[in-house]
Design a protein around this motif. Structure first.
Motif, short mmCIF file in Angstrom:
data_model
loop_
_atom_site.label_atom_id
_atom_site.label_comp_id
_atom_site.label_asym_id
_atom_site.label_seq_id
_atom_site.Cartn_x
_atom_site.Cartn_y
_atom_site.Cartn_z
N ALA A 1 45.62 50.90 38.22
CA ALA A 1 44.36 51.23 39.26
C ALA A 1 43.39 50.22 38.87
O ALA A 1 42.62 49.72 39.76
N ILE A 2 42.76 49.98 37.61
CA ILE A 2 42.05 49.35 37.50
C ILE A 2 42.33 47.83 37.38
O ILE A 2 41.73 46.49 37.51
N SER A 3 43.65 47.31 36.41
CA SER A 3 44.10 46.06 36.32
C SER A 3 44.86 45.52 37.49
O SER A 3 44.84 44.17 37.61
N HIS A 4 45.39 46.29 38.19
CA HIS A 4 46.37 45.81 39.38
C HIS A 4 45.92 46.92 40.76
O HIS A 4 47.02 47.28 41.11
N PRO A 5 44.89 46.61 41.02
CA PRO A 5 44.39 47.47 42.17
C PRO A 5 45.25 47.25 43.66
O PRO A 5 45.63 48.23 44.32
N LEU A 6 45.67 46.19 43.84
CA LEU A 6 46.49 45.81 45.01
C LEU A 6 47.88 46.31 45.07
O LEU A 6 48.57 46.63 45.99
N ARG A 7 48.53 46.64 43.87
CA ARG A 7 49.70 46.83 43.49
C ARG A 7 49.92 48.29 43.27
O ARG A 7 51.26 48.69 43.17
N PRO B 1 49.44 51.19 44.98
CA PRO B 1 50.23 51.98 45.87
C PRO B 1 51.83 51.61 45.95
O PRO B 1 52.48 52.51 45.82
N ALA B 2 52.19 50.52 45.47
CA ALA B 2 53.58 50.08 45.63
C ALA B 2 54.24 50.46 44.16
O ALA B 2 55.40 50.73 44.21
N ILE B 3 53.36 50.40 43.13
CA ILE B 3 54.13 50.81 41.76
C ILE B 3 54.32 52.36 41.69
O ILE B 3 55.06 52.69 41.19
N LEU B 4 53.36 53.24 41.81
CA LEU B 4 52.92 54.45 41.81
C LEU B 4 53.00 55.13 43.11
O LEU B 4 52.21 55.70 43.70
N THR B 5 54.54 55.04 43.69
CA THR B 5 54.59 55.68 44.85
C THR B 5 54.98 57.27 44.60
O THR B 5 55.17 57.72 43.38
#
Length: 313
Positions: free
Chosen positions: A126-132, A134-138
């Motif tokens: 959430a902090i390092s890759h905020p844009l990704r 939702p796609a990573i942790l579905t």
């Protein structure tokens, strides 16, 4: 006692309360009741709030739900024997019941450790890759992580009760606590326990030990990301999302590490210290975790206030 040739197995173990304070057990039960009540009500409230609030249906709060369920299980595992001893001086616990309680206590402890690791991974993404994020942790990924955590704890600890059943017990049957703990039972045997010690150490290091290392690594990466942020407000906002989790990690791992060290190396530690660390490990985290998240999580606090206002209306 059950006798089979040279093999001895006690029909029951005797649980101990707080050494030297047996006469005060009814009074000592008051803070324990408060802790158990806080754990049961607090974690049930957390689960209720997350379930009833669609805006909290996110990976962070799904993992918090797993933590709350685990804490409920830990509280319910030790509550009957602890309060039974303090209130009614019920010290005896059947051999098989003791093994069952021990198994579930250790499983839930290992699950809690893994859930805290999953929450650290969630904060890192959430902090390092905020844009990704939702796609990573579905939802599907979170469900798979939860199933893997349960399977890991169940399978890794499955041999422990059988390793204890194969031992011969002769002499002492007094446990050090008002619940059953693997090192405690193991040390009552008069047989060779090298296999139990070795397997217990391997499982502990490969599960809880690795979880703790990866949690530390996650926060090293999080701090690197936070330092690279441009403004002070962004850095504080990012770190503030981790405060509750850091508190939960410290509350869980510090007593657990202390208890493990005392069981293995603290032969000269006073029994009272041993007992207090054990009770801290199994009663404080389930009671404090919902309090920590209710105070530090703005979303949980707001959802709780909305639910209370609806009830008053």
């Amino acid at each position: 006692w059950e006798f089979n040739g040279s093999f001895y197995q006690p029909a029951a173990f005797l649980m101990m309360g707080i050494p030297g304070l047996e006469a005060l057990h009814p009074w000592i039960s008051i803070p324990f009741c408060a802790l158990y009540l806080t754990a049961l009500l607090g974690n049930c409230v957390i689960l209720f709030i997350i379930r009833r609030t669609p805006s909290l249906h996110e990976p962070m709060y799904f993992f918090l739900s797993m933590l709350a369920v685990t804490d409920l299980g830990l509280a319910l595992c030790t509550l009957p024997t602890t309060l039974g001893l303090f209130w009614f001086n019920v010290r005896s616990i059947a051999f098989d019941a003791c093994l069952a309680q021990m198994y579930f206590i250790h499983i839930l402890s290992f699950i809690e450790s893994s859930v805290l690791l999953a929450m650290a991974f969630d904060r890192f993404v959430a902090i390092s890759h905020p844009l990704r994020h939702p796609a990573i942790l579905t939802r599907g990924t979170v469900l798979k992580i939860g199933l893997a955590i349960v399977l890991r704890g169940t399978v890794s600890l499955l041999p422990i009760p059988f390793l204890l059943r194969r031992l011969s017990y002769c002499g002492r049957t007094e446990l050090s606590h008002s619940f059953c703990f693997h090192p405690d039972i193991m040390n009552l045997a008069c047989a060779d326990i090298k296999v139990n010690v070795f397997y217990g150490m391997i499982v502990l290091l490969s599960t809880v030990g690795m979880d703790f290392i990866f949690i530390v690594l996650s926060y090293i990466l999080i701090i690197r990301t936070v330092v690279s942020l441009t403004t002070r407000e962004e850095r504080l906002k990012a770190l503030n999302t981790c405060v509750s989790h850091i508190c939960a990690v410290l509350v869980f791992f510090i007593p657990m590490i202390g208890l493990s060290m005392i069981h293995r190396f603290g032969k000269n530690v006073p029994p009272l210290v041993h007992t207090l660390v054990a009770y801290t490990y199994l009663t404080i985290p389930p009671a404090l975790n919902p309090v920590i998240y209710s105070i530090k999580s703005t979303h949980i606090r707001q959802a709780l206030l909305r639910a209370l206002c609806r009830k008053r209306a």
